[in-house]
Design an enzyme around this catalytic site. Sequence first.
Site, mmCIF file in Angstrom:
data_model
loop_
_atom_site.group_PDB
_atom_site.id
_atom_site.type_symbol
_atom_site.label_atom_id
_atom_site.label_comp_id
_atom_site.label_asym_id
_atom_site.label_seq_id
_atom_site.Cartn_x
_atom_site.Cartn_y
_atom_site.Cartn_z
ATOM 1 N N THR A 1 0.871 -1.167 0.000
ATOM 2 C CA THR A 1 0.000 0.000 0.000
ATOM 3 C C THR A 1 0.910 1.219 0.000
ATOM 4 O OG1 THR A 1 -1.759 -1.151 1.172
ATOM 5 C CG2 THR A 1 -1.800 1.259 1.229
ATOM 6 N N LYS B 1 -7.193 1.367 -2.950
ATOM 7 C CA LYS B 1 -6.814 0.919 -1.606
ATOM 8 C C LYS B 1 -7.023 2.031 -0.581
ATOM 9 C CE LYS B 1 -5.321 -1.755 1.637
ATOM 10 N NZ LYS B 1 -3.990 -2.408 1.683
ATOM 11 N N LYS C 1 0.477 4.625 8.542
ATOM 12 C CA LYS C 1 1.106 5.017 7.274
ATOM 13 C C LYS C 1 0.078 5.147 6.163
ATOM 14 C CE LYS C 1 2.387 1.860 4.680
ATOM 15 N NZ LYS C 1 1.851 1.034 3.566
#
Length: 296
Positions: free
Chosen positions: A104, A179, A247
């Site tokens: 990701t 995502k 993150k």
Amino acid sequence: MSITPISKGAAIGFIGTGVMGQSMVKNLMAAGYQLHVYNRTKAKTEPLVALGAISHDSPGELARHVDLLISMVGYPHDVEQIYLSEQGILANAKPGTLLVDMTTSSPSLARRIEQEAANKQCFSLDAPVSGGDIGAREGRLSIMVGGEAAVFEAVKPVFEVLGTNIVHQGAAGAGQHTKMSNQIAIASNMMGVCEALAYAKKAGLDPSHVLKSIESGAAGSWSLSNLGPRMINGNFEPGFYIKHFIKDMGIALEAADEMGLETHGLKLARQLYEQLAELGEENSGTQALYKLYTTS
């Protein structure tokens, strides 16, 4: 340059054999592919080598031996390092190599890698996943793919070993944007799951019985059914690390700001998870958010 589809027996490289990567490599080996592996902590490759995988000492060395290279590392700066450094993947990959980053990461970095890959006569896809450790182990990941349609079709048989919900979302970066949508939905949902179960406990109910009533109705979600029981049982082992979720939320917030979109739930979720990380929980699973609601 023509694109060669990946067939059974092909040499596949996998960089990043962590919680999910271990299972993904095992599934690919079981499907008949030859696996080459690399991980910064080499001990994490040893169980795979025992099963027949070939270990390498660097991403660049691995890249010279494979037809398809898959990466799943921690952070965008890790992706940039392994792909774009002087000793990295693109400096060593053979022309025609197919590159799939399943980390990701940022949409802009995905677009940059595609351009640099084209300069080296290679092909790339960004293909982040959802489904956690359970989905990886059972080969039921949701895979969100960005890049050229022809490259997607060449890699699709490999994706079908790893997941069951595989969607080509568009051009380079589209997988990462998808995502981010996924992570935004999870962020607010996780707060709801924790609050619901904490409320049940505070009301003197058995949270496990409450879960049976609410998980199959309108409140149902993957997080409620799969992570709710872990919360109730005090199991905070990582299927997905809090530090990595923080993150991801940072990437999503940055992209949303660039588009002028206000994301109130996402901002609150990141604040809560950062608070949890400050308490030493950064290596716990995302379900550890429950602790903020139930411990004083």
